[in-house]
Design an enzyme around this catalytic site. Structure first.
Site, mmCIF file in Angstrom:
data_model
loop_
_atom_site.group_PDB
_atom_site.id
_atom_site.type_symbol
_atom_site.label_atom_id
_atom_site.label_comp_id
_atom_site.label_asym_id
_atom_site.label_seq_id
_atom_site.Cartn_x
_atom_site.Cartn_y
_atom_site.Cartn_z
ATOM 1 N N LYS A 291 0.804 -1.123 0.069
ATOM 2 C CA LYS A 291 -0.083 -0.223 -0.195
ATOM 3 C C LYS A 291 0.766 1.318 -0.009
ATOM 4 O O LYS A 291 0.348 2.303 -0.676
ATOM 5 C CB LYS A 291 -0.784 0.009 1.351
ATOM 6 C CG LYS A 291 -2.181 -0.916 0.844
ATOM 7 C CD LYS A 291 -2.815 -0.588 2.168
ATOM 8 C CE LYS A 291 -4.354 -1.623 2.198
ATOM 9 N NZ LYS A 291 -5.208 -1.342 3.411
ATOM 10 N N ASP B 221 -10.254 3.449 2.155
ATOM 11 C CA ASP B 221 -10.423 2.917 3.671
ATOM 12 C C ASP B 221 -11.004 3.627 4.616
ATOM 13 O O ASP B 221 -11.830 3.394 5.140
ATOM 14 C CB ASP B 221 -8.949 2.285 3.959
ATOM 15 C CG ASP B 221 -8.601 1.183 3.447
ATOM 16 O OD1 ASP B 221 -9.436 0.095 3.015
ATOM 17 O OD2 ASP B 221 -7.282 0.946 3.542
#
Ligand code: ATR
Length: 287
Positions: free
Chosen positions: A70, A106
């Site tokens: 990520k 997220d």
């Protein structure tokens, strides 16, 4: 049906075999009759650049990025949106006619799940447990909503201090940090309206673990857990027993996926369909 027109989306990570994203996205594509498919690729750390190049070469429309890529994936993209840059991680890539754009869904997914569950951070006191990657995205989004107070509590207090300072600088809200102790939890939960567990504590196989003594949970509190396996963690079970409103981690998982889905397809995501397949799969896994 797969044809020459079918667009491809995927998730890359390592390990990847437990991901629920293919199930969730393919159910949504099928439900809406979209000519898309979604697959999972195990990509080792030293293959990350090649994987992103592959996205360009094969004109893959969308990619989700998970552990451990990520952060590092950002150096291979063409554009990174401001929120992802501030959070310091990307979990979604959109291939916009050859231009690879990075996003982080997220935090927004967590915020949507909280709101759908009946919570609203605006003007409320929020306690965040954890200071890792997930806590970073979640606390950044919650802080932007204008809570009256926010405190990050973590086992390694230095990480909480760093995260709190970083969010304070970026959002202009004074975020506090504390070490994870029962006394600190007691002091902070006494007048908190929202508690969000952003640690992995309580996740399968350690389903009997919780960081919060049951007696500290008050019935007028909203308790959210980002752990989705099991769907009802010990924290959520005890919160329910204490009369709290509870929000499970499937909500965040589904909404972070739904936001990505909408970026790739331009179509509203069928969140109920996505949630249903995820819950069913998690139930099957526990059998
Ligand atoms: P993620 O990206 O999923 O957030 P992470 O960056 O490894 O994963 O962060 C995990 C979080 O869970 C951290 O806040 C971690 O606390 P530390 O910073 O002290 O390591 C927290 N965590 C994990 N196991 C824990 C445990 N047994 N007790 C308390 N906190 C724990």
């Amino acid at each position: 049906m797969i044809s020459a027109e079918t667009r491809l989306c995927c998730v890359i990570g390592d390990p990847i075999k437990h991901t629920l994203s293919p199930l969730m996205h393919n159910a949504a594509f099928e439900y809406l009759g979209l000519e898309f498919i979604y697959v999972a690729f195990r990509v080792k750390a030293d293959m990350l650049k090649k994987a992103v190049d592959g996205m360009r070469a094969f004109n893959i429309k969308g990619m989700n990025v998970t552990i451990p890529h990520k952060v590092r994936v950002m150096e291979y993209l063409d554009v990174i949106d401001e929120v992802s840059r501030e959070i310091g991680a990307v979990n979604t890539i959109v291939n916009d006619d050859g231009v690879l754009k990075g996003f982080n869904t997220d935090g927004e997914g967590a915020l949507k799940a909280l709101k759908e569950g009946g919570g609203d951070p605006k003007g409320e006191k929020i306690v965040i447990l954890g200071a890792g990657g997930a806590a970073r995205a979640v606390s950044y989004f919650m802080a932007r909503e204008g809570p009256s107070d926010m405190v990050i509590i973590n086992r390694t207090v230095e990480k909480a201090v760093r995260l709190a300072r970083c969010i304070s600088e970026k959002i202009g809200l004074e975020v506090r940090a504390k070490r994870l102790t029962v006394q600190n939890l007691k002091d902070e939960l006494e007048d908190a309206e929202i508690l969000i567990n952003c640690t992995s504590v309580g996740m399968t196989p350690n389903i009997n673990k919780t960081l919060v003594p049951k007696g500290l949970l008050r019935s007028d509190m909203i308790v959210m857990d980002i752990v989705y396996n099991p769907v009802e963690t010990r924290l959520l079970r005890e919160a329910k027993e204490r009369g709290c409103l509870t929000i499970d981690g499937v909500g965040m998982l589904v909404y972070q996926g739904a936001i990505a889905f909408e970026m790739w397809t331009g179509v509203r995501a069928p969140v109920d369909v996505m949630r249903e397949v995820v819950v069913k799969a998690l139930r099957r896994r526990r059998l």
